[in-house]
Design a protein around this motif. Structure first.
Motif: not given
Length: 348
Positions: A149-176
């Motif tokens: 789905e995503v090339a290694e070199e395109k993986v964000p190197d800052r967690v802040a970047d996962v909220v950028k528009p290009e990752w909309k609907g593409k990030v999984g997490f477990a808030p509980t």
């Protein structure tokens, strides 16, 4: 023993940390006793999963030569129970899943100072600043990704970047998940509440919520999401079980002291009013022994923290090579504020 203020207890109850464990475990009156009222057992309140740690705690019982009674539960809930019970608690040793719960007990002055020899077994970064708790095993936050789905070199190197528009609907997490909540607490400590709140709002807009780290990893593997925020050892456990060629996800370890690269620890502290303080200290030293540390490395795929013990897990980056943020792990104790922020963001 310092007793918690009414305000603090109210905050813990409001955060949902206290009542479930009181109902499950009760409080009791004796000190350091077994369930039948005896006074010879070493009582451990364990926030670590029974399936993960029961084998090593069975060995601990043999090593210290004393009956061991373990009460399992959520780390934050057990810490809240200890504070509520005060000098009536039966707990001799608190075995926490994360540093935050230990920090909360340290802040309230309910933990005993550990011998310097026990503290010195672990790097200063992974023990309490007051010398009253010590880390046993470590885990690092990582980004799992699906290379289809995503090339290694395109993986964000800052967690802040996962909220950028290009990752909309593409990030999984477990808030509980407790580890996610500890990471968010770390972000609050490092970057402040305003920045963390804004990030959480962006994550809600971009991400997909899962029940736990395993479900998040499953979603990455299936391609349901491209990225997942997890702890490292879930991937290594899966690889050990299925073989790397049969695992579709890969891991990215974040560089540059990013908050998303937090190394949190499971650790232990001895209660000040323990009726088994000498045995409890022996238990701490056993859990820091080569045998116990090797167990954590081999069986749970975590980082052993005692000096001289290294992980045998294939391809696991050495602990000292990780570019984790510089943070006092004891400051992760403000969990109730994190939970309130997650609630405000509509994530829990």
């Amino acid at each position: 023993m310092r007793r918690p203020s009414a305000r603090r207890i109210t905050a813990l109850v409001a955060a949902g940390l206290l009542l479930p464990v009181l109902a499950a475990c009760g409080s009791g009156d004796g000190k350091g006793g077994s369930a039948d009222g005896g006074d010879s057992a070493l009582v451990i309140y364990s926030g670590r999963n029974e399936k993960l740690v029961k084998p090593i705690l069975d060995e601990l019982e043999k090593a210290v030569g004393t009956e061991v009674e373990v009460r399992y539960g959520d780390s934050a809930e057990l810490a809240a129970q200890i504070l509520e019970e005060g000098d009536r608690t039966k707990a001799d040793l608190f075995f926490s899943q994360d540093a935050g719960a230990l920090g909360a007990l340290s802040k309230e002055g309910v933990l005993a100072k550990l011998p310097q020899s026990s503290l010195d077994a672990v790097d200063e970064a992974y023990r309490g600043g007051a010398g009253d708790w010590v880390g046993l095993s470590g885990r690092v936050r990582v980004i799992a990704y699906n290379p289809d789905e995503v090339a290694e070199e395109k993986v964000p190197d800052r967690v802040a970047d996962v909220v950028k528009p290009e990752w909309k609907g593409k990030v999984g997490f477990a808030p509980t998940n407790a580890s996610f909540q500890a990471f968010v607490t770390g972000m609050r400590v490092l970057e402040g509440d305003d920045a963390t709140r804004a990030w959480l709002e962006g994550l809600k807009a971009n991400g997909k919520v899962y029940t736990n780290n395993l479900a998040t990893l499953d979603a990455v593997e299936s391609g349901e999401v491209s990225l997942g925020l997890v702890n490292h050892y879930y991937w290594y456990e899966r690889v050990a079980e299925k073989g790397e060629d049969n695992v579709d996800a890969r891991l990215s370890f974040l560089p540059g002291g990013d908050p998303g690269a937090l190394v949190n620890v499971a650790g232990v502290g001895v209660l000040k009013d323990s009726g088994q303080s000498e045995t409890a200290r022996k238990a701490v030293d056993y859990l820091l022994s080569k045998k116990a540390q090797t167990y954590f490395a081999d069986e749970t795929k975590e980082y052993p923290l005692a000096a001289g013990v290294t992980s045998s897990v294939e391809d696991l980056p050495p602990l000292d090579s990780l570019e984790s943020p510089d943070i006092d792990l004891g400051k992760l104790e403000s969990l109730q504020e994190t939970l309130a922020m997650l609630q405000d963001a509509g994530l829990v």
